[in-house]
Design a protein around this motif. Structure first.
Motif, mmCIF file in Angstrom:
data_model
loop_
_atom_site.group_PDB
_atom_site.id
_atom_site.type_symbol
_atom_site.label_atom_id
_atom_site.label_comp_id
_atom_site.label_asym_id
_atom_site.label_seq_id
_atom_site.Cartn_x
_atom_site.Cartn_y
_atom_site.Cartn_z
ATOM 1 N N HIS A 276 0.834 -1.206 0.000
ATOM 2 C CA HIS A 276 0.000 0.000 0.000
ATOM 3 C C HIS A 276 0.864 1.251 0.000
ATOM 4 C CE1 HIS A 276 -3.601 2.369 0.710
ATOM 5 N NE2 HIS A 276 -3.042 2.937 1.772
ATOM 6 N N ASN A 277 1.906 1.238 0.838
ATOM 7 C CA ASN A 277 2.821 2.379 0.913
ATOM 8 C C ASN A 277 4.283 1.974 0.911
ATOM 9 O OD1 ASN A 277 1.731 5.055 0.946
ATOM 10 N ND2 ASN A 277 0.604 4.474 2.789
ATOM 11 N N GLY A 278 4.581 0.822 1.426
ATOM 12 C CA GLY A 278 5.967 0.424 1.564
ATOM 13 C C GLY A 278 6.558 0.911 2.873
ATOM 14 N N HIS A 279 7.824 0.588 3.084
ATOM 15 C CA HIS A 279 8.558 0.986 4.294
ATOM 16 C C HIS A 279 9.741 1.841 3.887
ATOM 17 C CE1 HIS A 279 7.072 -3.113 6.021
ATOM 18 N NE2 HIS A 279 6.183 -2.163 6.250
ATOM 19 N N ARG A 280 9.798 3.065 4.369
ATOM 20 C CA ARG A 280 10.913 3.944 4.037
ATOM 21 C C ARG A 280 11.234 4.817 5.246
ATOM 22 N NH1 ARG A 280 7.454 3.678 -0.356
ATOM 23 N NH2 ARG A 280 8.396 2.709 -2.213
ATOM 24 N N GLY A 281 12.400 4.561 5.835
ATOM 25 C CA GLY A 281 12.807 5.324 6.998
ATOM 26 C C GLY A 281 13.968 4.635 7.690
ATOM 27 N N ILE A 282 14.410 5.208 8.800
ATOM 28 C CA ILE A 282 15.567 4.656 9.504
ATOM 29 C C ILE A 282 15.225 4.239 10.936
ATOM 30 C CG2 ILE A 282 17.263 5.881 8.107
ATOM 31 C CD1 ILE A 282 17.478 7.996 10.272
ATOM 32 N N ASN A 283 13.930 4.041 11.194
ATOM 33 C CA ASN A 283 13.521 3.681 12.563
ATOM 34 C C ASN A 283 12.495 2.554 12.551
ATOM 35 O OD1 ASN A 283 11.482 5.119 11.371
ATOM 36 N ND2 ASN A 283 11.151 6.541 13.078
ATOM 37 N N HIS A 284 12.633 1.616 11.595
ATOM 38 C CA HIS A 284 11.648 0.538 11.478
ATOM 39 C C HIS A 284 12.004 -0.631 12.389
ATOM 40 C CE1 HIS A 284 9.183 1.771 7.900
ATOM 41 N NE2 HIS A 284 10.145 2.689 7.896
ATOM 42 N N PRO A 285 11.062 -1.067 13.231
ATOM 43 C CA PRO A 285 11.335 -2.155 14.176
ATOM 44 C C PRO A 285 11.204 -3.535 13.531
ATOM 45 C CG PRO A 285 9.108 -1.356 14.487
ATOM 46 C CD PRO A 285 9.719 -0.502 13.411
ATOM 47 N N VAL A 286 12.204 -4.365 13.741
ATOM 48 C CA VAL A 286 12.229 -5.716 13.206
ATOM 49 C C VAL A 286 12.534 -6.683 14.344
ATOM 50 C CG1 VAL A 286 13.639 -7.301 11.811
ATOM 51 C CG2 VAL A 286 12.809 -5.171 10.815
ATOM 52 N N MET A 287 11.875 -7.840 14.324
ATOM 53 C CA MET A 287 12.162 -8.879 15.307
ATOM 54 C C MET A 287 12.951 -10.000 14.646
ATOM 55 S SD MET A 287 12.014 -10.234 18.322
ATOM 56 C CE MET A 287 10.757 -9.302 19.222
ATOM 57 N N ASN A 288 14.114 -10.317 15.229
ATOM 58 C CA ASN A 288 14.901 -11.463 14.795
ATOM 59 C C ASN A 288 14.323 -12.682 15.486
ATOM 60 O OD1 ASN A 288 16.879 -13.522 14.588
ATOM 61 N ND2 ASN A 288 18.507 -12.011 14.316
ATOM 62 N N LEU A 289 13.659 -13.539 14.710
ATOM 63 C CA LEU A 289 12.991 -14.697 15.286
ATOM 64 C C LEU A 289 13.964 -15.763 15.766
ATOM 65 C CD1 LEU A 289 10.070 -15.096 12.716
ATOM 66 C CD2 LEU A 289 10.040 -13.904 14.915
ATOM 67 N N LEU A 290 15.203 -15.716 15.314
ATOM 68 C CA LEU A 290 16.205 -16.703 15.705
ATOM 69 C C LEU A 290 16.802 -16.383 17.072
ATOM 70 C CD1 LEU A 290 18.066 -17.091 12.276
ATOM 71 C CD2 LEU A 290 16.107 -18.395 13.151
ATOM 72 N N THR A 291 16.896 -15.081 17.374
ATOM 73 C CA THR A 291 17.509 -14.664 18.641
ATOM 74 C C THR A 291 16.501 -14.099 19.634
ATOM 75 O OG1 THR A 291 17.954 -12.413 17.877
ATOM 76 C CG2 THR A 291 19.626 -14.086 17.392
ATOM 77 N N GLY A 292 15.322 -13.710 19.134
ATOM 78 C CA GLY A 292 14.335 -13.075 19.996
ATOM 79 C C GLY A 292 14.631 -11.621 20.276
ATOM 80 N N LYS A 293 15.617 -11.061 19.597
ATOM 81 C CA LYS A 293 16.006 -9.671 19.820
ATOM 82 C C LYS A 293 15.365 -8.749 18.782
ATOM 83 C CE LYS A 293 20.495 -10.715 21.916
ATOM 84 N NZ LYS A 293 21.974 -10.518 21.823
#
Length: 373
Positions: A276-293
């Motif tokens: 719909h809009n995409g992701h563009r910025g420098i503050n996007h939160p991501v979860m690493n499912l392998l580490t839980g971080k």
């Protein structure tokens, strides 16, 4: 430049909505592209020169653009790649001692049309609610009806192949030729900071044009393969998808970023779609499912891979998810040394939370070498 002497300007969206402002500098005319916005408070120079933004009119959500000038060390490619620029307040004067010049001079040198004094908060809210669409920015205030006709005929991003517009036309090298590792990189719109991050890890990189074959990449006798970021719809890049399929069939170390991430998905029969809009910025939160971080990441993409199809694929493991909308932000092959992420671990601009992914690529190369000795 005095405000009173600046020409009137506007941005016209494909649905007929108009936002008015003023022209930046002396440049006149019109510029077409898909309108999008970036939420970063800094990093405008890197954004403007990122090849992934080719064909797009950038709306800056930060209220002041140009206030720290331009530094040649922060340019991510040869020149500006965006189609046009829309800002709230444009700073004609800069205050950073390390700057090489003003943003106005940089825009003029690259012949880029920019407009300011636009209510960017209202514009961004409108785009966010109504979705990304084509637009035109212009100083031709008496020519709106003709511009509407031209805008209606302007190609939509969905289905548009743009990697060919930004890729190198000839192979080139980056880094120390005596480095420990050799990397073949497929250039779909590669950023310089990706090359810097690889060189920092003792890699000598040969960068190949977007339409190179696997045989071309293999001719460098590399230790690993890298598939870069880039603009446009991933699905038309049939040649690049075949290159990735061959790399996977031979079980060679591979790392993909952004468009390279989508290449890995498509090579595994996982579809992509326009967001719909995409992701563009420098503050996007991501979860690493392998580490839980959690990671705060730099992102720039208007397409994504189908998460449901990725979850149903027995050869694929989803490694990262975007916490704002739960889209798949990273995948890896379960039984092959290949992985990818939708975001930008090299940052520039942005945080360095995900720089470990380059180390993971080197680790995969080392494991592959050990297994094949």
């Amino acid at each position: 430049m005095k405000y009173e002497t600046r020409k009137k300007a506007f941005i016209l969206l494909a649905d007929g909505t108009i936002f008015y402002g003023k022209a930046v500098g002396n440049k006149e005319g019109s510029a077409f592209g898909e309108v999008c916005f970036n939420t970063g408070m800094t990093g405008y120079e890197e954004i403007f020169t990122d090849p992934s933004y080719h064909g797009q009119i950038m709306v800056a959500t930060s209220a002041h653009i140009g206030n720290y000038g331009i530094s040649h060390e922060e340019i991510e490619s040869e020149g500006i790649k965006i189609s046009g620029l829309v800002v709230r307040n444009f700073s004609y004067h800069y205050s950073r001692p390390a700057a090489d010049g003003s943003l106005e001079e940089f825009l003029d040198k690259n012949n880029l049309l920019a407009i300011s004094d636009v209510d960017t908060r209202a514009l961004v809210i409108y785009i966010r609610e109504n979705g990304a669409m084509n637009a035109v920015i212009s100083t031709e205030v008496d020519n709106i009806q003709e511009l509407k006709k031209q805008l209606a005929d302007f190609p939509k991003m969905d289905g548009l192949e743009l990697a060919s517009k930004v890729s190198t036309t000839e192979p080139y090298f980056y880094g120390n030729e005596n480095a420990k590792y050799k990397i073949s990189a497929l250039d779909l719109g590669i950023k310089k900071n990706i090359l810097r991050r690889l060189a920092e890890r003792d890699c000598y990189v040969k960068v190949f044009p977007y339409n190179s074959s696997f045989s071309d990449l293999k001719s460098f006798n590399p230790d690993g393969y890298f598939i870069s970021n880039g603009p446009g719809d991933p699905q038309p890049l049939k040649g690049a998808i075949e290159v990735v399929k061959t790399i996977l069939n031979k079980e060679l170390p591979m790392f993909g970023i952004c468009l390279g991430h989508q290449m890995l998905a498509l090579a595994n029969g996982i579809s992509t779609y326009k967001m719909h809009n995409g992701h563009r910025g420098i503050n996007h939160p991501v979860m690493n499912l392998l580490t839980g971080k959690g990671e705060i990441t730099s992102q720039n993409h208007g397409f994504a891979i189908n998460r449901e199809e990725a979850e149903a694929n027995p050869d694929i493991e989803i490694t990262h998810i975007h916490l704002n909308d739960n889209t798949a932000a990273g995948i890896r092959m379960k039984n092959k040394p290949a992985f990818s992420v939708q975001y930008h671990p090299e940052a520039s601009p942005g945080p360095h939370d995900a720089s470990y992914l380059f180390d993971q690529f080197i680790d995969n190369i080392e494991k592959y070498k050990t297994q094949t000795v």
